[in-house]
Design an enzyme around this catalytic site. Sequence first.
Site: not given
Length: 482
Positions: A421, A425, A441
Amino acid sequence: MILDPDQCYQAVLTHDARFDGRFFVAVRTTRIYCRPICRVKSPMRKNCGFFSHAAAAEAAGYRPCKRCRPELAPGNSPMEVSSQLARATAWHISEDFLADHSLAELADKLGVTDRQMRRVFREEFGVSPVEFWQTQRLLLAKQLLTDSSMPVTSVALVSGFQSLRRFNALLKARYRMSPTELRKSQRPPVNGSDPGFAFHLSYRPPLDWEQLLAFLAHRAIPQVEAVQGGSYFRTVHVTRQDRKYAGHLEVRHEPGRHMLAVSLSDVLLPVSAFVLERVKRLFDLHADPTAIDAALGALAEESPGLRVPGSFNGFEMTVRAILGQQVSVAGARTLAGRVVVRFGAPVTTPHPFLTHLFPTPTRIASATVDDIGRLGITGQRAETIIALARAIKSGALRLEPGRRVEETLDQLRTIPGIGEWTAQYIAMRALSWPDAFPHTDLGVRKALDETNSKKILEIAEQWRPWRAYAVLHLWNSLKKKP
């Protein structure tokens, strides 16, 4: 972009804004090049030539139009550059890398030979890297001469010229005018001081400014960033040739002109090219919302022009992301503010909410887990942040657009505490990768009403290569759910 002369000429006749910045029309009889939206009398087809980039038009002997001002045209999306090497080269040039380094050093940084880099770049842009850089510097100087009362000597310095003589010679050769002659063309004339001067950066409409600003405001690092009165503020530090520049900037929206106005403190003017490129990255100004929204289809219908907020500093953004793991956004902001006050350097600004610079990787790399832990940050997070800082300090990791994304993601995943994640990001924001997709997410899962990661990835296939934009739309959709 592959240019079809007939289509280009039709766009010129209709002043089609969709093609603004995508190509420039050069008129052989006047030796001037214009944006397709230029409102001067349309030239005859037989007198027109078309160029994908301003640099190619200037290298062919054309000077920019004083009316439509090619320096203010929106830039092209990096996705439109087919070669990854050419894309990376252009990105470093746009950040004024050549002001401090040679082409050979740039090639070495990119892991290729100087000859290969120049060959690939010319194939993509039609000009050499140096010609591309010269055009960027001259167009910046043109904007300063046109819009500010800055002395010519200062304009030369701010535009990246170490010699006024060299600046004058290149301007005369390219534009067939001296700086004084170019400035005389202003209406009204520039007189006296100009405290309200701002650089202007164009974008392709639509732009969902409110959503973009709300995203940044929600995650603003105390003492470093702030959103007030519809404007974005932040502190900035840049090192150039062992000299440090520390100041602040303000970004405000001018929707009627489809531009952002960027005001810099005086100390940042010598590094304005670098700072402006970072602002473009932060506000995703290179995006083509028409193409993106068309690819996303129904998902984008309720929020056209949504941008993916980038980052002004990749290290800063990544530290902020690590601090945000498994805590609320407000909690992460509090922790980030503590890191800034403890490890960041103070800076003087006219704004009481801007007091510090974000700490450098070198400063954090020398900290201990206990140093960071005293701020209320868990030992695991502290270890991750220190490992990140040391990797960047050593040069092993570079969080910047233009690099091979998968290689950078693999490097990030080797740092304990950075999972899939966080890596995705970071790719969305620090690497400006439009196809990043943090499929694990929780917000994405909730918006899609799906928990199976494999099925989520299958659903997202329809949004390639714009999955990062799909993520923003999915997050926004949650606000509308009961």
